[in-house]
Design a protein around this motif. Structure first.
Motif, short mmCIF file in Angstrom:
data_model
loop_
_atom_site.label_atom_id
_atom_site.label_comp_id
_atom_site.label_asym_id
_atom_site.label_seq_id
_atom_site.Cartn_x
_atom_site.Cartn_y
_atom_site.Cartn_z
N GLY A 26 0.73 -1.24 -0.02
CA GLY A 26 0.05 -0.02 0.03
C GLY A 26 0.78 1.03 -0.06
N GLU A 27 1.90 1.07 -0.43
CA GLU A 27 2.92 2.11 -0.42
C GLU A 27 2.49 3.59 -1.16
N LYS A 28 2.57 4.68 -0.56
CA LYS A 28 2.01 5.87 -1.45
C LYS A 28 3.44 6.72 -1.36
N LYS A 29 3.73 7.18 -2.60
CA LYS A 29 5.02 7.99 -2.81
C LYS A 29 4.74 9.44 -2.11
N GLY A 30 5.80 9.89 -1.28
CA GLY A 30 5.71 11.16 -0.84
C GLY A 30 5.32 11.08 0.64
N SER A 31 4.70 9.77 0.98
CA SER A 31 4.23 9.87 2.49
C SER A 31 5.21 9.24 3.29
N GLU A 32 5.47 10.08 4.51
CA GLU A 32 6.36 9.45 5.43
C GLU A 32 5.78 8.45 6.11
N SER A 33 4.46 8.13 6.37
CA SER A 33 4.05 6.83 6.85
C SER A 33 3.25 6.25 5.98
N SER A 34 4.19 5.44 5.09
CA SER A 34 3.62 4.96 3.83
C SER A 34 3.15 3.48 3.65
N PHE A 35 3.30 2.63 4.75
CA PHE A 35 3.07 1.39 4.78
C PHE A 35 1.40 1.26 5.30
N SER A 36 0.95 0.49 4.54
CA SER A 36 -0.63 0.18 4.81
C SER A 36 -1.05 -1.21 4.43
N VAL A 37 -1.50 -1.85 5.53
CA VAL A 37 -1.89 -3.22 5.35
C VAL A 37 -3.32 -3.38 4.96
N PRO A 38 -3.56 -4.19 3.77
CA PRO A 38 -4.67 -4.35 3.48
C PRO A 38 -5.76 -5.21 4.27
N VAL A 39 -6.73 -4.71 4.63
CA VAL A 39 -7.57 -5.34 5.72
C VAL A 39 -8.93 -5.27 5.12
N GLU A 40 -9.66 -6.77 5.06
CA GLU A 40 -10.91 -6.87 4.80
C GLU A 40 -11.64 -7.77 6.25
N ALA A 418 -7.91 -3.53 11.64
CA ALA A 418 -7.71 -2.17 10.94
C ALA A 418 -6.96 -1.35 11.77
N ARG A 419 -6.89 -1.69 12.98
CA ARG A 419 -6.10 -0.61 13.73
C ARG A 419 -4.55 -1.05 13.70
N ILE A 420 -4.32 -2.03 12.79
CA ILE A 420 -2.98 -2.36 12.57
C ILE A 420 -2.04 -1.21 11.75
N ASN A 421 -3.13 -0.49 11.01
CA ASN A 421 -2.39 0.72 10.35
C ASN A 421 -2.65 1.80 10.77
N LYS A 422 -2.90 1.80 12.34
CA LYS A 422 -2.84 3.09 13.08
C LYS A 422 -2.03 3.09 14.26
N LEU A 423 -1.22 2.26 14.27
CA LEU A 423 -0.06 2.01 15.31
C LEU A 423 1.10 3.15 15.14
N GLU A 424 1.39 3.30 14.03
CA GLU A 424 2.43 4.36 13.66
C GLU A 424 2.16 5.64 14.26
N ASP A 425 0.81 6.16 14.01
CA ASP A 425 -0.01 7.34 14.29
C ASP A 425 0.08 7.71 15.77
N GLU A 426 -0.34 6.31 16.48
CA GLU A 426 -0.26 6.57 17.91
C GLU A 426 1.05 6.93 18.59
N PHE A 427 2.02 6.07 17.99
CA PHE A 427 3.33 6.32 18.70
C PHE A 427 4.04 8.00 18.48
N LYS A 428 3.54 8.44 17.45
CA LYS A 428 3.96 9.77 16.92
C LYS A 428 3.18 10.65 17.69
N LYS A 429 2.11 10.40 18.54
CA LYS A 429 1.33 11.25 19.31
C LYS A 429 2.10 11.67 20.58
N VAL A 430 3.21 10.63 20.86
CA VAL A 430 3.82 10.78 22.15
C VAL A 430 4.56 11.83 22.19
#
Length: 460
Positions: A26-40, A418-430
Protein backbone atom coordinates in the motif's frame (compact mmCIF):
# COMPACT_ATOMS: atom_id res chain seq x y z
CA UNK A 1 17.50 -14.47 20.10
CA UNK A 2 14.60 -12.61 21.75
CA UNK A 3 12.25 -14.19 24.27
CA UNK A 4 9.47 -14.57 21.69
CA UNK A 5 11.66 -16.64 19.39
CA UNK A 6 13.01 -18.64 22.33
CA UNK A 7 9.48 -19.61 23.28
CA UNK A 8 8.44 -20.43 19.74
CA UNK A 9 11.46 -22.70 19.42
CA UNK A 10 10.18 -24.68 22.40
CA UNK A 11 6.96 -25.61 20.62
CA UNK A 12 6.35 -29.24 19.78
CA UNK A 13 6.66 -28.59 16.04
CA UNK A 14 9.85 -27.25 14.54
CA UNK A 15 9.45 -24.54 11.94
CA UNK A 16 12.09 -23.15 9.62
CA UNK A 17 12.03 -19.47 10.48
CA UNK A 18 12.85 -17.15 7.63
CA UNK A 19 12.59 -13.47 8.40
CA UNK A 20 11.73 -11.48 5.31
CA UNK A 21 12.04 -7.79 4.72
CA UNK A 22 8.70 -6.04 5.16
CA UNK A 23 6.90 -5.44 1.90
CA UNK A 24 4.61 -2.48 1.40
CA UNK A 25 1.79 -3.17 -1.06
CA UNK A 26 0.00 0.00 0.00
CA UNK A 27 2.99 2.32 -0.36
CA UNK A 28 2.22 5.90 -1.32
CA UNK A 29 4.95 8.02 -2.82
CA UNK A 30 5.88 11.06 -0.80
CA UNK A 31 4.19 9.84 2.36
CA UNK A 32 6.29 9.56 5.50
CA UNK A 33 4.00 6.84 6.90
CA UNK A 34 3.62 4.90 3.67
CA UNK A 35 3.03 1.36 4.86
CA UNK A 36 -0.59 0.24 4.74
CA UNK A 37 -1.82 -3.29 5.32
CA UNK A 38 -4.85 -4.31 3.24
CA UNK A 39 -7.60 -5.40 5.65
CA UNK A 40 -11.06 -6.82 5.04
CA UNK A 41 -12.92 -7.88 8.17
CA UNK A 42 -16.25 -9.62 8.66
CA UNK A 43 -17.94 -12.27 10.80
CA UNK A 44 -19.74 -15.48 9.98
CA UNK A 45 -23.19 -16.13 11.44
CA UNK A 46 -21.63 -18.48 14.00
CA UNK A 47 -19.41 -15.67 15.33
CA UNK A 48 -16.12 -16.60 13.65
CA UNK A 49 -14.08 -13.45 13.01
CA UNK A 50 -12.46 -13.42 9.57
CA UNK A 51 -9.63 -11.15 8.43
CA UNK A 52 -8.34 -11.16 4.86
CA UNK A 53 -5.15 -9.38 3.80
CA UNK A 54 -4.01 -9.80 0.22
CA UNK A 55 -0.33 -9.54 -0.72
CA UNK A 56 0.67 -10.85 -4.13
CA UNK A 57 4.40 -10.37 -3.61
CA UNK A 58 5.07 -14.12 -3.42
CA UNK A 59 2.95 -17.20 -4.30
CA UNK A 60 2.40 -18.21 -0.68
CA UNK A 61 -0.48 -17.91 1.76
CA UNK A 62 -0.76 -17.93 5.55
CA UNK A 63 -3.77 -19.38 7.33
CA UNK A 64 -3.80 -18.56 11.05
CA UNK A 65 -6.51 -19.64 13.48
CA UNK A 66 -6.48 -17.99 16.90
CA UNK A 67 -8.60 -19.13 19.83
CA UNK A 68 -9.34 -16.70 22.64
CA UNK A 69 -7.98 -19.00 25.33
CA UNK A 70 -4.49 -18.75 26.75
CA UNK A 71 -2.51 -19.31 29.91
CA UNK A 72 -4.39 -16.74 31.94
CA UNK A 73 -7.82 -18.29 32.08
CA UNK A 74 -7.05 -21.99 32.12
CA UNK A 75 -8.92 -23.88 34.87
CA UNK A 76 -7.62 -23.66 38.41
CA UNK A 77 -5.87 -26.84 39.58
CA UNK A 78 -5.14 -27.52 35.92
CA UNK A 79 -2.04 -25.41 35.40
CA UNK A 80 -0.52 -25.98 32.00
CA UNK A 81 -3.85 -27.16 30.59
CA UNK A 82 -4.01 -24.56 27.80
CA UNK A 83 -0.55 -25.63 26.64
CA UNK A 84 -1.41 -29.32 26.96
CA UNK A 85 -4.41 -28.72 24.75
CA UNK A 86 -2.25 -27.08 22.11
CA UNK A 87 -0.46 -30.43 21.82
CA UNK A 88 -3.77 -32.30 21.64
CA UNK A 89 -4.77 -30.30 18.56
CA UNK A 90 -2.12 -32.13 16.53
CA UNK A 91 -3.34 -35.62 17.49
CA UNK A 92 -5.96 -36.00 14.80
CA UNK A 93 -9.47 -34.86 13.90
CA UNK A 94 -12.59 -36.20 12.19
CA UNK A 95 -10.95 -36.81 8.83
CA UNK A 96 -7.23 -36.61 9.59
CA UNK A 97 -5.45 -39.16 11.75
CA UNK A 98 -2.56 -38.53 14.11
CA UNK A 99 0.16 -36.43 12.43
CA UNK A 100 -1.71 -36.48 9.11
CA UNK A 101 -2.29 -32.72 9.38
CA UNK A 102 1.46 -32.17 9.79
CA UNK A 103 2.33 -34.55 6.95
CA UNK A 104 -0.22 -32.96 4.65
CA UNK A 105 1.27 -29.49 5.13
CA UNK A 106 4.88 -30.58 4.85
CA UNK A 107 4.35 -32.77 1.78
CA UNK A 108 2.80 -29.77 0.06
CA UNK A 109 5.92 -27.71 0.74
CA UNK A 110 4.50 -25.83 3.70
CA UNK A 111 5.45 -25.18 7.30
CA UNK A 112 3.24 -25.01 10.38
CA UNK A 113 3.31 -24.41 14.09
CA UNK A 114 1.21 -23.69 17.13
CA UNK A 115 1.80 -21.95 20.43
CA UNK A 116 0.11 -20.96 23.66
CA UNK A 117 0.38 -17.41 24.94
CA UNK A 118 -1.11 -15.31 27.71
CA UNK A 119 -4.40 -14.61 25.94
CA UNK A 120 -4.66 -16.95 22.96
CA UNK A 121 -3.65 -20.27 21.49
CA UNK A 122 -2.77 -20.15 17.81
CA UNK A 123 -2.21 -22.50 14.90
CA UNK A 124 -0.89 -21.49 11.49
CA UNK A 125 0.27 -22.86 8.18
CA UNK A 126 2.34 -21.26 5.44
CA UNK A 127 1.40 -22.97 2.19
CA UNK A 128 1.87 -22.57 -1.55
CA UNK A 129 -0.88 -20.21 -2.69
CA UNK A 130 -2.77 -22.89 -4.65
CA UNK A 131 -3.17 -24.94 -1.45
CA UNK A 132 -5.26 -22.37 0.42
CA UNK A 133 -8.42 -24.46 0.22
CA UNK A 134 -6.60 -27.46 1.66
CA UNK A 135 -5.38 -25.47 4.66
CA UNK A 136 -8.83 -24.00 5.32
CA UNK A 137 -10.47 -27.40 5.12
CA UNK A 138 -7.95 -28.94 7.52
CA UNK A 139 -8.30 -26.17 10.12
CA UNK A 140 -12.08 -26.39 9.95
CA UNK A 141 -11.88 -30.17 10.30
CA UNK A 142 -10.15 -29.98 13.66
CA UNK A 143 -12.34 -27.10 14.84
CA UNK A 144 -15.36 -29.32 14.15
CA UNK A 145 -14.08 -32.31 16.03
CA UNK A 146 -10.86 -33.31 17.71
CA UNK A 147 -9.71 -36.90 18.26
CA UNK A 148 -10.07 -36.89 22.04
CA UNK A 149 -8.94 -40.29 23.27
CA UNK A 150 -7.28 -41.51 26.43
CA UNK A 151 -4.34 -42.77 24.39
CA UNK A 152 -3.75 -39.32 22.88
CA UNK A 153 -4.16 -37.59 26.24
CA UNK A 154 -1.75 -39.91 28.05
CA UNK A 155 0.78 -39.57 25.25
CA UNK A 156 0.69 -35.79 25.25
CA UNK A 157 0.79 -35.56 29.04
CA UNK A 158 4.12 -37.33 28.80
CA UNK A 159 5.33 -35.08 25.98
CA UNK A 160 4.46 -31.90 27.86
CA UNK A 161 6.00 -33.13 31.12
CA UNK A 162 9.22 -33.91 29.28
CA UNK A 163 9.09 -30.47 27.68
CA UNK A 164 8.84 -28.89 31.14
CA UNK A 165 11.78 -30.96 32.37
CA UNK A 166 13.95 -30.21 29.33
CA UNK A 167 13.18 -26.51 28.96
CA UNK A 168 12.75 -25.48 32.61
CA UNK A 169 13.67 -27.94 35.32
CA UNK A 170 16.89 -29.27 33.78
CA UNK A 171 18.16 -26.04 32.22
CA UNK A 172 20.29 -23.37 33.85
CA UNK A 173 18.13 -20.26 34.16
CA UNK A 174 15.21 -22.44 33.04
CA UNK A 175 12.08 -20.30 33.04
CA UNK A 176 14.05 -17.17 33.92
CA UNK A 177 12.54 -14.70 33.66
CA UNK A 178 9.72 -15.31 31.16
CA UNK A 179 8.02 -17.99 33.26
CA UNK A 180 9.24 -16.98 36.72
CA UNK A 181 8.59 -13.25 36.82
CA UNK A 182 4.81 -13.27 36.30
CA UNK A 183 4.52 -15.59 39.30
CA UNK A 184 6.47 -13.18 41.52
CA UNK A 185 5.23 -9.83 40.19
CA UNK A 186 1.50 -10.54 39.94
CA UNK A 187 -1.10 -11.12 42.66
CA UNK A 188 -4.11 -12.42 40.75
CA UNK A 189 -3.90 -16.21 40.33
CA UNK A 190 -4.83 -15.97 36.67
CA UNK A 191 -1.71 -13.91 35.99
CA UNK A 192 0.53 -15.45 38.63
CA UNK A 193 0.29 -19.23 38.29
CA UNK A 194 2.79 -21.54 36.59
CA UNK A 195 1.75 -21.30 32.96
CA UNK A 196 3.86 -24.22 31.82
CA UNK A 197 2.15 -26.43 34.36
CA UNK A 198 2.98 -28.19 37.57
CA UNK A 199 3.73 -31.85 36.89
CA UNK A 200 1.04 -32.97 39.35
CA UNK A 201 -1.59 -30.85 37.60
CA UNK A 202 -0.59 -32.21 34.21
CA UNK A 203 -0.93 -35.76 35.53
CA UNK A 204 -4.37 -35.10 36.98
CA UNK A 205 -6.00 -33.94 33.71
CA UNK A 206 -8.93 -36.20 32.82
CA UNK A 207 -10.44 -37.08 29.46
CA UNK A 208 -13.68 -35.33 30.39
CA UNK A 209 -11.68 -32.18 31.18
CA UNK A 210 -10.22 -32.21 27.67
CA UNK A 211 -13.62 -32.78 26.05
CA UNK A 212 -15.22 -29.94 28.03
CA UNK A 213 -12.31 -27.61 27.31
CA UNK A 214 -12.55 -28.26 23.59
CA UNK A 215 -16.31 -27.81 23.38
CA UNK A 216 -16.13 -24.61 25.43
CA UNK A 217 -13.15 -22.72 24.06
CA UNK A 218 -12.46 -24.15 20.59
CA UNK A 219 -15.67 -22.82 19.12
CA UNK A 220 -16.01 -20.44 16.16
CA UNK A 221 -17.47 -17.64 18.31
CA UNK A 222 -14.28 -17.79 20.41
CA UNK A 223 -11.93 -17.68 17.43
CA UNK A 224 -10.54 -15.59 14.61
CA UNK A 225 -9.01 -16.66 11.32
CA UNK A 226 -6.66 -14.49 9.33
CA UNK A 227 -5.59 -15.23 5.77
CA UNK A 228 -2.57 -13.36 4.45
CA UNK A 229 -0.84 -13.63 1.09
CA UNK A 230 -1.47 -14.46 -2.55
CA UNK A 231 -5.15 -15.34 -2.86
CA UNK A 232 -8.40 -14.17 -4.39
CA UNK A 233 -10.70 -12.67 -1.76
CA UNK A 234 -13.97 -13.91 -3.21
CA UNK A 235 -12.61 -17.43 -3.53
CA UNK A 236 -11.29 -17.34 0.04
CA UNK A 237 -14.65 -16.09 1.35
CA UNK A 238 -16.46 -18.92 -0.44
CA UNK A 239 -14.19 -21.57 1.10
CA UNK A 240 -14.32 -20.05 4.59
CA UNK A 241 -18.11 -20.06 4.50
CA UNK A 242 -18.16 -23.59 3.07
CA UNK A 243 -15.87 -25.15 5.65
CA UNK A 244 -16.37 -23.03 8.78
CA UNK A 245 -19.90 -21.69 8.35
CA UNK A 246 -21.66 -24.84 9.54
CA UNK A 247 -19.70 -25.27 12.77
CA UNK A 248 -21.93 -24.61 15.78
CA UNK A 249 -21.16 -21.81 18.20
CA UNK A 250 -20.73 -22.52 21.92
CA UNK A 251 -22.09 -21.03 25.11
CA UNK A 252 -19.05 -19.15 26.34
CA UNK A 253 -18.47 -18.79 30.08
CA UNK A 254 -18.12 -15.38 31.67
CA UNK A 255 -14.54 -14.21 31.50
CA UNK A 256 -12.75 -14.23 34.87
CA UNK A 257 -11.48 -11.03 36.42
CA UNK A 258 -7.80 -10.85 35.49
CA UNK A 259 -7.19 -7.33 36.79
CA UNK A 260 -4.12 -6.72 38.93
CA UNK A 261 -4.18 -4.55 42.06
CA UNK A 262 -2.02 -1.45 42.03
CA UNK A 263 1.48 -2.10 43.37
CA UNK A 264 2.72 0.37 45.96
CA UNK A 265 5.75 -1.42 47.36
CA UNK A 266 8.88 -2.80 45.75
CA UNK A 267 9.08 -6.59 45.80
CA UNK A 268 12.37 -8.47 45.81
CA UNK A 269 12.90 -12.22 45.55
CA UNK A 270 15.86 -14.59 45.29
CA UNK A 271 15.72 -17.90 43.46
CA UNK A 272 18.42 -20.53 43.85
CA UNK A 273 19.51 -22.25 40.65
CA UNK A 274 21.50 -25.46 41.05
CA UNK A 275 22.59 -25.41 37.39
CA UNK A 276 23.53 -21.74 36.93
CA UNK A 277 27.17 -20.68 37.16
CA UNK A 278 26.61 -16.91 37.25
CA UNK A 279 24.07 -14.72 39.00
CA UNK A 280 21.26 -13.09 37.07
CA UNK A 281 18.76 -10.35 37.73
CA UNK A 282 15.44 -9.33 36.23
CA UNK A 283 13.58 -6.11 36.93
CA UNK A 284 9.89 -5.83 36.02
CA UNK A 285 7.45 -2.91 36.16
CA UNK A 286 3.70 -3.23 35.76
CA UNK A 287 2.51 -1.76 32.47
CA UNK A 288 -0.19 0.81 31.72
CA UNK A 289 -3.43 -0.47 30.19
CA UNK A 290 -3.36 -1.33 26.49
CA UNK A 291 -4.07 1.36 23.92
CA UNK A 292 -3.68 4.29 26.32
CA UNK A 293 -1.24 7.14 25.61
CA UNK A 294 0.97 5.76 28.40
CA UNK A 295 0.96 2.32 26.77
CA UNK A 296 2.37 3.73 23.54
CA UNK A 297 4.80 5.83 25.57
CA UNK A 298 6.08 2.63 27.20
CA UNK A 299 6.70 1.22 23.73
CA UNK A 300 9.06 4.11 23.05
CA UNK A 301 10.57 3.96 26.54
CA UNK A 302 11.36 0.31 25.82
CA UNK A 303 13.30 1.41 22.75
CA UNK A 304 15.15 4.10 24.72
CA UNK A 305 16.06 1.89 27.67
CA UNK A 306 16.77 -1.60 26.43
CA UNK A 307 16.39 -2.20 22.68
CA UNK A 308 19.63 -2.14 20.71
CA UNK A 309 23.23 -1.27 21.43
CA UNK A 310 22.36 2.43 21.59
CA UNK A 311 19.92 1.90 24.47
CA UNK A 312 20.63 3.39 27.87
CA UNK A 313 20.90 0.09 29.76
CA UNK A 314 23.20 -1.45 27.16
CA UNK A 315 25.43 1.60 27.21
CA UNK A 316 25.64 1.70 31.00
CA UNK A 317 25.76 -2.00 31.90
CA UNK A 318 27.76 -3.35 28.95
CA UNK A 319 29.76 -0.51 27.45
CA UNK A 320 30.55 1.64 30.48
CA UNK A 321 30.52 -0.71 33.48
CA UNK A 322 31.26 -4.04 31.82
CA UNK A 323 28.93 -5.84 34.24
CA UNK A 324 27.53 -8.12 31.53
CA UNK A 325 27.84 -9.01 27.87
CA UNK A 326 24.23 -8.22 27.03
CA UNK A 327 20.86 -7.02 28.28
CA UNK A 328 17.50 -8.46 27.26
CA UNK A 329 14.16 -6.84 27.78
CA UNK A 330 10.83 -5.74 26.46
CA UNK A 331 7.07 -5.77 26.79
CA UNK A 332 5.54 -9.25 26.80
CA UNK A 333 8.28 -11.89 26.76
CA UNK A 334 5.90 -14.36 25.10
CA UNK A 335 5.29 -12.19 22.07
CA UNK A 336 5.35 -8.46 21.50
CA UNK A 337 3.67 -5.37 22.87
CA UNK A 338 0.64 -5.82 20.64
CA UNK A 339 -0.43 -9.46 20.99
CA UNK A 340 -1.73 -9.67 24.54
CA UNK A 341 -4.89 -8.51 26.27
CA UNK A 342 -4.52 -8.03 30.01
CA UNK A 343 -2.06 -7.00 32.70
CA UNK A 344 1.52 -7.02 31.46
CA UNK A 345 5.07 -6.30 32.59
CA UNK A 346 7.88 -4.31 31.08
CA UNK A 347 11.04 -6.16 31.98
CA UNK A 348 14.83 -6.12 31.64
CA UNK A 349 17.15 -8.99 32.57
CA UNK A 350 20.80 -9.98 32.39
CA UNK A 351 23.31 -12.55 33.54
CA UNK A 352 26.23 -10.78 35.20
CA UNK A 353 29.63 -11.33 36.78
CA UNK A 354 29.64 -12.80 40.28
CA UNK A 355 31.56 -9.86 41.74
CA UNK A 356 28.86 -7.37 40.75
CA UNK A 357 26.25 -6.76 43.48
CA UNK A 358 22.63 -6.65 42.38
CA UNK A 359 22.27 -3.18 43.87
CA UNK A 360 25.01 -1.88 41.56
CA UNK A 361 22.94 -2.99 38.60
CA UNK A 362 19.78 -1.49 40.06
CA UNK A 363 21.60 1.79 40.51
CA UNK A 364 22.29 1.89 36.77
CA UNK A 365 18.65 1.04 36.05
CA UNK A 366 17.49 3.88 38.28
CA UNK A 367 19.91 6.31 36.63
CA UNK A 368 18.67 5.32 33.18
CA UNK A 369 15.06 5.83 34.23
CA UNK A 370 15.93 9.21 35.77
CA UNK A 371 17.48 10.31 32.47
CA UNK A 372 14.07 9.98 30.81
CA UNK A 373 13.19 13.23 32.55
CA UNK A 374 15.51 14.93 30.05
CA UNK A 375 14.21 13.17 26.95
CA UNK A 376 13.97 15.38 23.85
CA UNK A 377 11.88 15.25 20.71
CA UNK A 378 15.03 14.20 18.87
CA UNK A 379 15.32 11.21 21.22
CA UNK A 380 11.71 10.28 20.52
CA UNK A 381 12.20 10.60 16.78
CA UNK A 382 15.02 8.04 16.98
CA UNK A 383 12.90 5.75 19.16
CA UNK A 384 10.06 5.97 16.62
CA UNK A 385 12.46 4.99 13.82
CA UNK A 386 13.48 1.92 15.85
CA UNK A 387 9.96 0.85 16.76
CA UNK A 388 8.78 1.43 13.19
CA UNK A 389 11.59 -0.82 11.94
CA UNK A 390 10.66 -3.46 14.52
CA UNK A 391 6.99 -3.27 13.54
CA UNK A 392 7.79 -3.65 9.84
CA UNK A 393 10.09 -6.59 10.55
CA UNK A 394 7.25 -8.20 12.48
CA UNK A 395 4.68 -7.61 9.75
CA UNK A 396 6.95 -9.08 7.07
CA UNK A 397 8.35 -11.93 9.13
CA UNK A 398 7.96 -15.63 8.34
CA UNK A 399 6.17 -15.18 5.01
CA UNK A 400 3.49 -12.96 6.57
CA UNK A 401 2.90 -14.85 9.82
CA UNK A 402 3.71 -11.71 11.80
CA UNK A 403 1.01 -9.81 9.94
CA UNK A 404 -1.50 -12.64 10.38
CA UNK A 405 -0.70 -12.65 14.10
CA UNK A 406 -1.51 -8.97 14.65
CA UNK A 407 -4.62 -9.08 12.49
CA UNK A 408 -6.01 -12.07 14.39
CA UNK A 409 -5.15 -10.57 17.77
CA UNK A 410 -6.72 -7.20 16.97
CA UNK A 411 -9.84 -9.02 15.76
CA UNK A 412 -10.04 -11.07 18.97
CA UNK A 413 -9.14 -8.33 21.44
CA UNK A 414 -10.41 -5.13 19.83
CA UNK A 415 -12.88 -6.25 17.14
CA UNK A 416 -10.83 -3.98 14.90
CA UNK A 417 -7.99 -5.56 12.89
CA UNK A 418 -7.67 -2.37 10.84
CA UNK A 419 -6.00 -0.75 13.83
CA UNK A 420 -2.84 -2.38 12.51
CA UNK A 421 -2.59 0.69 10.25
CA UNK A 422 -3.01 3.15 13.13
CA UNK A 423 -0.09 2.03 15.30
CA UNK A 424 2.53 4.35 13.83
CA UNK A 425 0.33 7.39 14.33
CA UNK A 426 -0.27 6.48 17.97
CA UNK A 427 3.48 6.41 18.65
CA UNK A 428 3.90 9.73 16.88
CA UNK A 429 1.39 11.33 19.27
CA UNK A 430 3.72 10.67 22.22
CA UNK A 431 5.49 13.80 23.41
CA UNK A 432 8.45 14.24 25.77
CA UNK A 433 5.93 15.32 28.42
CA UNK A 434 4.01 12.04 28.06
CA UNK A 435 7.28 10.11 28.35
CA UNK A 436 8.17 11.93 31.58
CA UNK A 437 4.67 11.42 33.02
CA UNK A 438 4.66 7.73 32.13
CA UNK A 439 8.13 7.11 33.56
CA UNK A 440 7.20 8.89 36.79
CA UNK A 441 3.99 6.91 37.19
CA UNK A 442 5.06 3.44 36.08
CA UNK A 443 8.85 3.19 36.35
CA UNK A 444 8.90 3.97 40.05
CA UNK A 445 10.65 1.62 42.47
CA UNK A 446 7.36 0.94 44.27
CA UNK A 447 5.89 -0.45 41.04
CA UNK A 448 8.64 -2.96 40.37
CA UNK A 449 9.57 -6.52 41.19
CA UNK A 450 13.19 -7.68 41.35
CA UNK A 451 14.09 -11.32 40.84
CA UNK A 452 17.65 -12.42 41.56
CA UNK A 453 19.02 -15.80 40.50
CA UNK A 454 21.63 -17.09 42.93
CA UNK A 455 23.86 -19.71 41.30
CA UNK A 456 24.69 -22.87 43.19
CA UNK A 457 26.68 -24.81 40.62
CA UNK A 458 29.93 -22.97 41.36
CA UNK A 459 29.56 -23.52 45.11
CA UNK A 460 29.26 -27.28 45.01
Amino acid sequence: MNQFNKFVSRSCLVMATVILAACSPGEKKGSESSFSVPVEYYKLDNGLRVVLSEDHTAPTVVVAVYYNIGFRIEPKDRTGFAHLFEHMMFQGSQNLGKMEFVNMVQKNGGVLNGSTRFDFTNYFEVMPAHKLETALWAEADRMKGLAITQENLTNQQGVVKNEVKVNVLNQPYGGFPWLDMPQYANENWYNAHNFYGDLADLDSAKLEDVDKFFKTFYAPNNAAISVVGDFDKEEAKKWIQQYFGGIAKAELPAKPDIAEPAQNKEKRFTKEDQLANKPAIAVAYKMPDRNTPEYFAMGLIDQLLVQGSDSKLYQKLVQEKGYTGGVSGGINYLGNMFNYNGPMLWMADLIHDANVPADSILKQVDQSVAELDNVTQEDLDMAIVKIRSSLYDNLGGVFGVGRADLLACFALFDDDPARINKLEDEFKKVTPEVIKKTASEYLRATNRTILIVEPKAVNQ
